[in-house]
Design a protein around this motif. Structure first.
Motif, PDB file in Angstrom:
ATOM      1  N   UNK A  10       0.814  -1.222   0.000  1.00 19.43           N
ATOM      2  CA  UNK A  10       0.000   0.000   0.000  1.00 19.43           C
ATOM      3  C   UNK A  10       0.848   1.272   0.000  1.00 19.43           C
ATOM      4  N   UNK A  11       1.776   1.394   0.943  1.00 15.89           N
ATOM      5  CA  UNK A  11       2.475   2.672   1.099  1.00 15.89           C
ATOM      6  C   UNK A  11       3.696   2.812   0.189  1.00 15.89           C
ATOM      7  N   UNK A  12       4.282   1.667  -0.194  1.00 14.38           N
ATOM      8  CA  UNK A  12       5.497   1.707  -1.029  1.00 14.38           C
ATOM      9  C   UNK A  12       5.253   2.396  -2.371  1.00 14.38           C
ATOM     10  N   UNK A  41       3.418  -3.847  -9.312  1.00 13.66           N
ATOM     11  CA  UNK A  41       4.315  -2.699  -9.080  1.00 13.66           C
ATOM     12  C   UNK A  41       5.360  -2.609 -10.183  1.00 13.66           C
ATOM     13  N   UNK A  42       5.839  -3.759 -10.624  1.00 10.86           N
ATOM     14  CA  UNK A  42       6.821  -3.797 -11.720  1.00 10.86           C
ATOM     15  C   UNK A  42       6.237  -3.132 -12.973  1.00 10.86           C
ATOM     16  N   UNK A  43       4.995  -3.449 -13.262  1.00 10.93           N
ATOM     17  CA  UNK A  43       4.341  -2.866 -14.446  1.00 10.93           C
ATOM     18  C   UNK A  43       4.099  -1.368 -14.231  1.00 10.93           C
ATOM     19  N   UNK A 160      -5.234  -0.666   4.887  1.00  9.02           N
ATOM     20  CA  UNK A 160      -4.230  -1.356   5.704  1.00  9.02           C
ATOM     21  C   UNK A 160      -4.943  -2.316   6.669  1.00  9.02           C
ATOM     22  N   UNK A 161      -5.466  -3.439   6.132  1.00 10.93           N
ATOM     23  CA  UNK A 161      -6.281  -4.340   6.972  1.00 10.93           C
ATOM     24  C   UNK A 161      -5.538  -4.885   8.193  1.00 10.93           C
TER      25      UNK A 161
END
Ligand code: NAD
Length: 338
Positions: A10-12, A41-43, A160-161
């Motif tokens: 989430x935060x990265x 995230x890579x994409x 952020x469960x």
């Protein structure tokens, strides 16, 4: 400067946007044990070197620093791995769940001769920095009382469960930031007394905490945090401040309104900028991510210690531990005992 990021959650995503905006930095690899998050995230950021295992990434790749954006339970193993690999480290808060692991991480990086900074970004928010500048200038005289307040009903659990599941919640996750802001204004504390409450019965930890600190210079501060406060306008994620000094007062109110009264009253809008990739209401926090990551790069370039270094953060973590101890035992806790 080449960096690698561990933890694509989430935060990265904010970290990666901010790294992209810092001149001279390139994130050359990312790592996440969850293949789906890694791929997405890579994409999204066009980073082709991906790893599901951090050990493998440290073996295969040549980079200067690592950004650890995982949740707290993984920090010690990853920081020690990075120290052994001889790279500089920026690690998300909460740095550690206990003082033993925190001290061990600081020691490991010290032995490696590398820089360790904690991503303690709240004091780096531009409205907080604007208020700090006024207080440090001496404009309100010697500050003797502060109130640092974060009260909200914002639903943090959808993004952020994990926050709903831990036996510790608001002090460890959010109060840690506000305690750190209090340190930025008044320096270290000698004593703390705290109470906690759980208003939302569907979560495991405390969602309200009220803490009173005595600082080394004699000042008193009150740090009050709540995720059970429903009011309009919703101020998430603003930290509101009131500082009394011997010559005047300062307030940072909702809507990023800074008021300084020394005889007459002066008001200023200290709203954070909205970076191109930011969204309201998170823009305040997103801007601080960019500011703190810049500070990390500047410190490494200049060979200086970051303001929110691992060593410095031990003091903020000690306040968290002391606050829980105080709330549990209903006693005043001396920080030197932590
Ligand atoms: N400073 C702030 O303003 C702020 C705001 C939100 C979250 N945070 C902090 O950021 C951290 C991450 O929070 P989040 O909400 O993004 O969590 P998250 O669960 O969404 O993301 C964490 C990611 O790390 C991965 N991961 C965990 N252990 C790993 C390991 N050993 N190796 C590789 N990958 C691993 C997980 O698979 C997950 O994708 C937390 O410590 C949280 O407190 C800080």
């Amino acid at each position: 400067m080449k960096g690698a990021l561990i933890g694509c959650g989430f935060f990265a995503q904010n970290h990666l946007h901010a790294w992209r905006d810092i001149v001279g930095v390139e994130i050359v690899a990312i790592c996440d044990s969850d293949p789906e998050r890694l791929k997405a995230t890579s994409i999204a950021f066009g980073i082709s070197r991906t790893y599901e295992d951090a050990t493998q990434m440290f073996v295969e790749l040549d980079f200067d620093f690592v950004d650890i954006a995982t949740t707290v339970g993984s920090h010690r193993a990853l920081v020690e791995m990075a120290a052994n690999a001889g790279v500089d480290i920026i690690c998300q808060k909460p740095f550690s769940e206990n003082m033993i692991d925190a001290r061990a991480m600081v020691e490991a990086v010290k032995i490696a001769g590398k820089t360790l900074m904690v991503h303690e970004n709240f004091r780096w928010q531009s409205p907080i920095q604007a208020a700090l500048e006024v207080v440090k200038s001496g404009a309100i005289g010697e500050p003797f009382f502060g109130r640092f307040s974060f009260r909200s009903g914002y639903d943090v659990f959808t993004g952020q469960p994990y926050l709903a599941k831990g036996s510790r919640f608001i002090i460890e996750d959010l109060g840690i930031h506000i305690l750190d802001i209090s340190r930025a204004f008044f320096g270290d504390a000698t004593h703390i007394v705290a109470t906690t409450q759980r208003i939302n019965q569907s979560i495991k930890g405390e969602d309200v905490a009220t803490m009173m600190l005595t600082h080394e210079g004699g000042a008193t501060s009150v740090v009050d945090c709540s995720y059970a406060t429903t009011r309009m306008p919703e101020t998430f994620p603003q930290s509101l401040l009131e500082i009394d000094g011997t010559q005047g007062t300062l307030r940072l109110d909702a809507g990023y309104r800074l008021t300084v009264q020394v005889g007459k009253e002066v008001q200023k809008d200290v709203s954070p900028s909205i970076l191109p990739w930011a969204q309201r209401p998170w823009h305040n926090i997103q801007e601080s991510v960019w500011i703190i990551q810049q500070h990390f790069v500047e410190c490494i370039t200049a060979g200086t210690q970051p303001e929110t270094s691992g060593l410095d953060n031990l003091k903020t973590l000690a306040l968290v531990e002391a606050a829980y101890l105080s709330a549990m035992n209903r006693t005043i806790v001396q920080l030197s005992d932590i």
